[in-house]
Enzyme design. Structure first.
Site, PDB file in Angstrom:
ATOM      1  N   TYR A 169      32.660  65.654 -11.902  1.00  0.00           N
ATOM      2  CA  TYR A 169      32.296  64.252 -12.140  1.00  0.00           C
ATOM      3  C   TYR A 169      33.313  63.321 -11.478  1.00  0.00           C
ATOM      4  O   TYR A 169      32.949  62.365 -10.787  1.00  0.00           O
ATOM      5  CB  TYR A 169      32.218  63.994 -13.646  1.00  0.00           C
ATOM      6  CG  TYR A 169      31.613  62.653 -14.011  1.00  0.00           C
ATOM      7  CD1 TYR A 169      30.234  62.462 -14.008  1.00  0.00           C
ATOM      8  CD2 TYR A 169      32.421  61.576 -14.353  1.00  0.00           C
ATOM      9  CE1 TYR A 169      29.681  61.225 -14.340  1.00  0.00           C
ATOM     10  CE2 TYR A 169      31.873  60.343 -14.695  1.00  0.00           C
ATOM     11  CZ  TYR A 169      30.501  60.170 -14.690  1.00  0.00           C
ATOM     12  OH  TYR A 169      29.967  58.952 -15.019  1.00  0.00           O
ATOM     13  N   LYS A 211      32.507  60.787  -8.383  1.00  0.00           N
ATOM     14  CA  LYS A 211      32.648  59.331  -8.508  1.00  0.00           C
ATOM     15  C   LYS A 211      33.671  58.783  -7.514  1.00  0.00           C
ATOM     16  O   LYS A 211      33.496  57.676  -6.989  1.00  0.00           O
ATOM     17  CB  LYS A 211      33.013  58.955  -9.947  1.00  0.00           C
ATOM     18  CG  LYS A 211      31.878  59.214 -10.949  1.00  0.00           C
ATOM     19  CD  LYS A 211      30.589  58.533 -10.524  1.00  0.00           C
ATOM     20  CE  LYS A 211      29.556  58.408 -11.628  1.00  0.00           C
ATOM     21  NZ  LYS A 211      28.292  57.814 -11.174  1.00  0.00           N
ATOM     22  N   ASN A 238      22.070  54.458  -9.356  1.00  0.00           N
ATOM     23  CA  ASN A 238      22.553  54.578 -10.729  1.00  0.00           C
ATOM     24  C   ASN A 238      22.331  55.968 -11.328  1.00  0.00           C
ATOM     25  O   ASN A 238      22.957  56.314 -12.331  1.00  0.00           O
ATOM     26  CB  ASN A 238      21.814  53.525 -11.578  1.00  0.00           C
ATOM     27  CG  ASN A 238      22.328  53.436 -12.990  1.00  0.00           C
ATOM     28  OD1 ASN A 238      23.498  53.211 -13.204  1.00  0.00           O
ATOM     29  ND2 ASN A 238      21.430  53.622 -13.954  1.00  0.00           N
TER      30      ASN A 238
HETATM   31  N1  LIG Z   1      27.790  55.397 -19.759  1.00  0.00           N
HETATM   32  C1  LIG Z   1      29.019  55.370 -19.298  1.00  0.00           C
HETATM   33  O1  LIG Z   1      30.002  55.248 -20.057  1.00  0.00           O
HETATM   34  C2  LIG Z   1      29.281  55.445 -17.820  1.00  0.00           C
HETATM   35  C3  LIG Z   1      30.576  55.200 -17.363  1.00  0.00           C
HETATM   36  C4  LIG Z   1      30.831  55.256 -16.007  1.00  0.00           C
HETATM   37  C5  LIG Z   1      29.796  55.536 -15.133  1.00  0.00           C
HETATM   38  N2  LIG Z   1      28.539  55.786 -15.609  1.00  0.00           N
HETATM   39  C6  LIG Z   1      27.503  56.069 -14.628  1.00  0.00           C
HETATM   40  O2  LIG Z   1      26.445  55.138 -14.816  1.00  0.00           O
HETATM   41  C7  LIG Z   1      25.226  55.725 -14.352  1.00  0.00           C
HETATM   42  C8  LIG Z   1      24.164  55.577 -15.437  1.00  0.00           C
HETATM   43  O3  LIG Z   1      24.602  56.321 -16.547  1.00  0.00           O
HETATM   44  P1  LIG Z   1      24.044  56.124 -18.023  1.00  0.00           P
HETATM   45  O4  LIG Z   1      25.220  56.131 -18.916  1.00  0.00           O
HETATM   46  O5  LIG Z   1      23.064  55.029 -18.081  1.00  0.00           O
HETATM   47  O6  LIG Z   1      23.337  57.542 -18.177  1.00  0.00           O
HETATM   48  P2  LIG Z   1      21.865  57.923 -18.690  1.00  0.00           P
HETATM   49  O7  LIG Z   1      21.886  59.415 -18.869  1.00  0.00           O
HETATM   50  O8  LIG Z   1      21.520  57.076 -19.849  1.00  0.00           O
HETATM   51  O9  LIG Z   1      20.992  57.531 -17.441  1.00  0.00           O
HETATM   52  C9  LIG Z   1      21.067  58.269 -16.229  1.00  0.00           C
HETATM   53  C10 LIG Z   1      19.669  58.334 -15.638  1.00  0.00           C
HETATM   54  O10 LIG Z   1      19.743  59.082 -14.407  1.00  0.00           O
HETATM   55  C11 LIG Z   1      18.563  59.857 -14.347  1.00  0.00           C
HETATM   56  N3  LIG Z   1      18.738  60.996 -13.446  1.00  0.00           N
HETATM   57  C12 LIG Z   1      19.521  62.092 -13.638  1.00  0.00           C
HETATM   58  N4  LIG Z   1      19.391  62.938 -12.606  1.00  0.00           N
HETATM   59  C13 LIG Z   1      18.515  62.371 -11.740  1.00  0.00           C
HETATM   60  C14 LIG Z   1      17.955  62.769 -10.502  1.00  0.00           C
HETATM   61  N5  LIG Z   1      18.277  63.940  -9.929  1.00  0.00           N
HETATM   62  N6  LIG Z   1      17.059  61.944  -9.896  1.00  0.00           N
HETATM   63  C15 LIG Z   1      16.718  60.767 -10.469  1.00  0.00           C
HETATM   64  N7  LIG Z   1      17.205  60.335 -11.643  1.00  0.00           N
HETATM   65  C16 LIG Z   1      18.091  61.129 -12.284  1.00  0.00           C
HETATM   66  C17 LIG Z   1      18.311  60.299 -15.779  1.00  0.00           C
HETATM   67  O11 LIG Z   1      16.960  60.712 -15.956  1.00  0.00           O
HETATM   68  C18 LIG Z   1      18.652  59.030 -16.562  1.00  0.00           C
HETATM   69  O12 LIG Z   1      17.525  58.197 -16.751  1.00  0.00           O
HETATM   70  C19 LIG Z   1      25.548  57.166 -14.004  1.00  0.00           C
HETATM   71  O13 LIG Z   1      25.757  57.261 -12.604  1.00  0.00           O
HETATM   72  C20 LIG Z   1      26.847  57.425 -14.750  1.00  0.00           C
HETATM   73  O14 LIG Z   1      27.607  58.444 -14.157  1.00  0.00           O
HETATM   74  C21 LIG Z   1      28.251  55.737 -16.945  1.00  0.00           C
END
Ligand SMILES: NC(=O)c1ccc[n+]([C@@H]2O[C@H](COP(=O)([O-])OP(=O)(O)OC[C@H]3O[C@@H](n4cnc5c(N)ncnc54)[C@H](O)[C@@H]3O)[C@@H](O)[C@H]2O)c1
Length: 233
Positions: free
Chosen positions: A128, A132, A62
């Site tokens: 990005y 993905k 994630n």
């Molecule tokens: N929020 C959205 O709308 C959305 C949509 C599609 C996909 N995503 C994907 O869902 C996933 C979670 O996103 P989110 O929205 O909860 O983001 P977020 O920023 O709230 O959480 C992401 C987490 O990843 C951690 N992280 C970043 N780099 C890291 C690394 N090198 N090693 C370990 N941990 C690391 C961060 O510390 C954070 O806790 C991501 O992969 C994001 O791309 C999110």
């Protein structure tokens, strides 16, 4: 996701960049859940994480970093590489090291997190989107390679979801949440718990014949192809 899996009886290990935050979040989950500092781009960190686990039934890849849309001619190669590194190298390293455990156990489920940005083009989000889309393809490769080892590998493609990442992009003016609601056939963003339920399903025995898919959990976003708004928002 961590909360839902813990509530339903899993011992959850929260691995994130900041060990204190990971430990604090794990402590909220109760029981014997653990938090561990791990940079998913660093091979030694991921190996240390895998070595700390006696077994692992479910891996959710994630970790991610967002990026704002930016004209390609102004994009920086350092940022481009960093985005690919976290999403692609991170998913690869964690899958390889935890997959090793799962293959030895003869069972396991991996859930990768892709995105609607990996299915259709978003101008200015090269790294990005490519990362993905790459995760969706790695999901298929790993699924085929490990299918006879009892290890299933699937992905979720979330639509815009109200998390810290999206709140920050909205606060920075990089995302217009009203526009996003109107582009969504359901007229809303995805709730984090809806992604957790999808991950739970993909990791559960109910999905025992499902491997290699990317499941859209996006309020109908990817299904919409007409001009203009999809809903009143
Ligand atoms: N929020 C959205 O709308 C959305 C949509 C599609 C996909 N995503 C994907 O869902 C996933 C979670 O996103 P989110 O929205 O909860 O983001 P977020 O920023 O709230 O959480 C992401 C987490 O990843 C951690 N992280 C970043 N780099 C890291 C690394 N090198 N090693 C370990 N941990 C690391 C961060 O510390 C954070 O806790 C991501 O992969 C994001 O791309 C999110």
């Amino acid at each position: 996701m961590a909360r839902l899996f813990a509530e339903r009886g899993h011992l959850v290990v929260v691995a994130d960049l900041d060990p204190e935050k990971a430990e604090a979040r794990a402590a909220e989950l109760g029981r014997d859940c653990n938090g561990i500092g791990c940079d998913v781009t660093r091979e030694e960190d991921v190996k240390r994480l895998a070595a700390s686990l006696p077994r692992c039934d479910v891996l959710i890849n994630n970790a991610g970093i967002g990026d704002s849309a930016r004209p390609t001619l102004e994009q920086d190669i350092g940022h481009f590489r960093a985005v690919l590194d976290v999403h692609l190298a991170g998913t690869f390293l964690c899958s390889r090291e935890i997959g090793r455990l799962m293959i030895a156990q003869g069972a396991g489920a991996i859930v990768n997190i892709s995105s609607i940005a990996g299915l259709d083009g978003i101008p200015g989000r090269n790294a990005y989107g490519a990362a993905k889309a790459g995760i969706a393809m790695m999901t298929k490769s790993l699924a085929c390679e490990w299918a006879t080892h009892g290890v299933r590998v699937n992905a979720i493609a979330p639509g815009y979801t109200r998390t810290a990442l999206v709140d920050k992009l909205a606060a920075d003016g990089a995302l217009d949440l009203g526009k996003i609601r109107r582009r969504s056939p359901m007229g809303r963003l995805v709730e984090p718990v809806e992604l957790a339920e999808a991950a739970w399903f993909l990791a559960s025995p109910a999905a025992s014949a499902i491997t290699g898919i990317t499941l859209s959990v996006d309020c109908g976003w990817a299904a919409f192809g007409a001009a203009g708004d999809a809903s009143a928002g």
